[in-house]
Design an enzyme around this catalytic site. Structure first.
Site, PDB file in Angstrom:
ATOM      1  CB  SER A  49      -0.907   0.027   1.241  1.00  0.00           C
ATOM      2  OG  SER A  49      -1.598   1.252   1.346  1.00  0.00           O
ATOM      3  NE  ARG A 299      -3.764  -3.860  -2.881  1.00  0.00           N
ATOM      4  CZ  ARG A 299      -4.522  -3.885  -1.791  1.00  0.00           C
ATOM      5  NH1 ARG A 299      -3.976  -3.792  -0.602  1.00  0.00           N
ATOM      6  NH2 ARG A 299      -5.834  -4.006  -1.880  1.00  0.00           N
ATOM      7  CB  THR A 335      -5.101   1.822   6.002  1.00  0.00           C
ATOM      8  OG1 THR A 335      -4.288   1.437   4.887  1.00  0.00           O
ATOM      9  CG2 THR A 335      -4.705   1.000   7.218  1.00  0.00           C
ATOM     10  CB  CYS A 494       0.353  -9.363 -16.370  1.00  0.00           C
ATOM     11  SG  CYS A 494       1.319 -10.259 -15.116  1.00  0.00           S
ATOM     12  CB  CYS A 518       1.463 -14.875  -9.899  1.00  0.00           C
ATOM     13  SG  CYS A 518      -0.086 -14.065  -9.473  1.00  0.00           S
ATOM     14  CB  CYS A 521      -1.359  -7.490  -8.938  1.00  0.00           C
ATOM     15  SG  CYS A 521      -1.607  -7.839 -10.702  1.00  0.00           S
ATOM     16  CB  CYS A 524      -4.846 -11.693 -15.119  1.00  0.00           C
ATOM     17  SG  CYS A 524      -4.666 -12.665 -13.603  1.00  0.00           S
TER      18      CYS A 524
END
Length: 549
Positions: A49, A299, A335, A494, A518, A521, A524
Site C-alpha cells: 500500500s 496490487r 486503511t 500484467c 505472479c 495483484c 488479470c
C-alpha cells in the site's frame, strides 16, 4: 478445528476485527475463540500500500498506540504537494485538494510493518494467527450457510497427483466467518456471487485500478522524512485515469508508486512500462537520485466507492475491508476505513455471539454489522466523495474541474449520484480502433529497470510443480480473440510477466502462463476482455515477500 470466529486475511481489517473481538470479550469476562489465517508466508508479506495513514480507527481500536515503543507509526507528514505532470519534463504545482491534506496529522508508514505490529498485539490478546495457510474453499452447511473455510492442500504436483510431501488442507469451522482477503479475494467474490450481495444492496459493479510500487533507499541529502507528493498527468493520456505518489518514510527510505485505472482503453499500454516512464520525470526522479531500489510490487485496488459496496453480511459471515471496497479514492486512503469496518464487524460478532437471543450453537446473523457501519463516519466519508472518481470518465481536465467543484463548493451535498461506466474488462478497443502504441525506452538501470530485475526485488516465489492458481476457462480463447483483436493485452496489463506468447512447433503463437512470476495483484482476473482468467490461491506461503511495502 472449530472456533467462534474465523477471519480470512491478516491485513488491517482482519487484525482489527480480531483485536476488537478479544478486547470486548475480555472486558465482559467472556471466552471467544478467534482464528486468523493468512496466505502469505508471514503477516505483512502480501501487504502492499502506498500508505499515508489516518489514525482515526486506530485511535479507537488501540487508544494507547503512541505509547507502544514497538509501534512503527512514527513519521508524521511534514509537507503536502500536488503536481500536474504536463509533459515528460515539465510540471505545475497546484493547490493540494482538501481531501489530500495530510500535514501535521497523518503518518507515512509501511503497511507491511504496521500489520506485523498489529498481529503481535492480537496474539498477545490470545488470537491464533496461522501464516502460510490459504483459504481455498468455503464450507457450507446443509442449508447453504457458510460455516468456515477449507485451506489449500500442500504437495500437489502439476499433474494433480500427491507428491511425497503431501499434506491435506484443514477444515476450519466457525460460527462467524469474516472475509478480509483484500481487493478481489477469491472467497469474497464467491459469496458476492452466490448470495447476490450486489443485487441485494442495489450496488453497481466494482471498478479497479492497478498500483505499482517501489521502495528506495536514498542518500541523506535526498531524504526529507514526512514529505508527501501526489501527481496526475504524464504519462497517462487525457482519457486515462492515473496518478503517482512519493512518500518519504523513515530511515532514508522513499516509497513511490503509480496507479492506473483499469478502465483504460488502449490495448498497447504496458502498466509496468508506464510506471518506468513516470519515474523518469524530473519531478519524480529527483526524489530517488543516487538511491538504490530495494523492493518492487503491485496490487489492484477498489475504486468504485459507495456506489459499488455490496451487502456486507451473508449467511454465516460478513465482508470487511477491501473485500467489500471501502477505499476513499480522492483521499487515496483505505486503511482507516478498512480498520473501522473490522472494528465494527468484531463488535457486532461479539454482541451476536454473547446475546441472550443467540442460538446455543451454529452461525449467527451479522446484519447488525452493516447497520452499525452505515451509522459510522465511514459511510459519511464515502458518501461525501462518491462522485469524484466517476467524474473523471470525461478525461483528466474535466475530471479535475469537477473534483474542484465538488471539493470546494458542493462538498458532497449534491442531490445526485454519478454512475460508473462499463466494467473495466469491456473498455479495451480493438487494434483497428486503438491509439498508437506508446514509445517505451530501454531501461537505464538507474531509475528504470527491466521486468526480471524488478521481479527479483519482489521476492515472489511459487513451486513450479503445482497446479496453476491462474485458471484458464477456455484454453484457445487467447489465440482466437485476444491476440488477433487486441494484440495480446495480457502480456502488457500484467506487471509481472506472467503471460507471454511463444511459437509452437508449427510456428503458431500459443499463450504460455508463467504462474511462478505472479505478484497476486489480480489484474488479470479483472482486465481480460473475455473474462477468461480466474485468480485463485496457490499453496499457502507462496507469492511475494514484502517487508517494507
Amino acid at each position: 478445528m472449530r472456533y467462534d470466529v474465523l477471519i480470512v486475511g491478516a491485513g488491517p481489517a482482519g487484525i482489527s476485527a480480531a483485536i476488537r473481538l478479544k478486547t470486548s470479550s475480555q472486558a465482559a469476562g467472556k471466552d471467544i475463540s478467534v482464528c486468523v489465517i493468512e496466505k502469505g508466508a508471514e503477516v505483512g508479506s502480501h501487504i502492499l500500500s502506498g500508505n499515508v495513514l489516518e489514525t482515526k480507527a486506530l485511535d479507537e481500536l488501540i487508544p494507547e498506540w503512541k505509547d507502544d515503543p514497538d509501534c512503527p507509526i512514527k513519521v508524521k507528514v511534514t509537507s503536502d504537494s500536488f503536481r500536474v505532470l504536463a509533459s515528460p519534463t515539465w510540471s505545475l504545482r497546484l493547490p493540494t485538494p482538501p481531501t489530500m491534506h495530510n500535514k501535521n496529522k497523518n503518518y507515512v508508514v509501511s503497511l507491511s510493518e504496521v500489520t506485523r505490529w498489529l498481529a503481535k498485539r492480537a496474539e498477545a490478546l490470545g488470537v491464533e494467527i496461522y501464516s502460510g495457510f490459504a483459504g481455498k474453499n468455503l464450507l457450507y452447511n446443509w442449508d447453504g450457510v457458510v460455516e468456515g473455510v477449507a485451506t489449500n492442500d500442500f504437495g500437489i504436483a502439476k499433474s494433480g497427483q500427491p507428491k511425497p510431501n503431501f499434506a491435506p488442507g484443514v477444515d476450519l469451522r466457525a460460527r462467524v466467518t469474516l472475509l478480509a482477503e483484500g481487493c478481489r479475494g477469491s472467497l469474497s467474490e464467491e459469496v458476492i456471487s452466490r448470495f447476490g450481495l450486489r443485487q441485494a444492496a442495489g450496488a453497481q459493479h466494482q471498478t479497479y485500478a492497478l498500483g505499482i510500487k517501489e521502495v528506495w533507499q536514498v542518500p541523506e541529502a535526498q531524504h526529507k522524512a514526512g514529505t508527501v507528493v501526489h501527481t496526475v498527468g504524464y504519462p497517462a493520456s487525457h482519457g486515462t485515469y492515473g496518478g503517482g505518489f512519493i512518500y518519504h518514510m523513515a530511515d532514508q527510505k522513499v516509497a513511490l508508486g503509480y496507479v492506473i485505472g483499469l478502465d483504460y482503453d488502449n490495448p498497447h499500454i504496458s502498466t509496468f512500462q508506464e510506471f518506468q516512464r513516470w519515474k523518469q520525470h524530473p519531478a519524480v526522479s529527483k526524489h530517488i537520485e543516487g538511491g538504490t531500489c530495494l523492493q518492487y510490487g503491485a496490487r489492484v485496488l477498489n475504486e468504485g466507492g459507495l456506489q459499488s459496496i455490496p451487502k456486507l453480511s451473508f449467511p454465516g459471515g460478513a465482508l470487511i475491508g477491501c473485500s467489500a471496497g471501502f477505499l476513499n479514492v480522492p483521499k487515496i486512503k483505505g486503511t482507516h476505513t478498512a480498520m473501522m469496518s473490522g472494528l465494527a464487524a468484531g463488535e457486532a460478532a461479539f454482541r451476536q455471539l454473547t446475546s441472550d437471543k443467540a442460538p446455543a450453537k451454529g452461525p449467527v446473523d451479522m446484519a447488525t454489522y452493516e447497520e452499525a457501519l452505515k451509522r459510522s463516519w465511514v459511510w459519511e466519508e464515502l458518501a461525501a466523495v462518491r462522485n469524484i472518481r466517476p467524474g473523471f470518465r470525461a478525461g483528466l481536465l474535466p475530471g479535475l474541474l469537477h473534483a474542484a467543484l465538488d471539493a470546494y463548493v458542493l462538498r458532497g451535498k449534491e442531490p445526485w449520484t454519478l454512475r460508473h461506466g462499463r466494467p473495466d474488462h469491456e473498455h479495451l478497443k480493438p487494434l483497428s480502433a486503438a491509439s498508437a502504441p506508446p514509445a517505451y525506452a530501454k531501461p537505464d538501470g538507474v531509475v528504470s529497470f527491466d521486468l526480471p530485475t524488478s521481479l527479483y526485488r519482489s521476492g515472489t516465489n511459487h513451486d513450479h510443480d503445482q497446479p496453476s492458481h491462474l485458471q484458464i476457462k477456455d484454453e484457445g480463447a487467447f489465440e482466437r480473440s485476444n491476440l488477433p483483436h487486441y494484440g495480446g493485452p495480457e502480456t502488457r496489463y500484467c506487471p509481472a510477466g506472467v503471460y507471454e506468447y511463444r511459437a509452437d512447433q508449427h510456428g503458431r503463437q500459443k499463450l504460455h502462463v508463467n504462474a511462478q512470476n505472479c505478484l497476486h495483484c489480480k489484474a488479470c482476473d479483472i482486465k481480460d476482455p473475455g473474462r477468461n482468467i480466474k485468480w485463485t490461491v496457490p499453496e499457502g506461503g507462496q507469492g511475494p515477500s514484502y517487508t517494507a511495502m
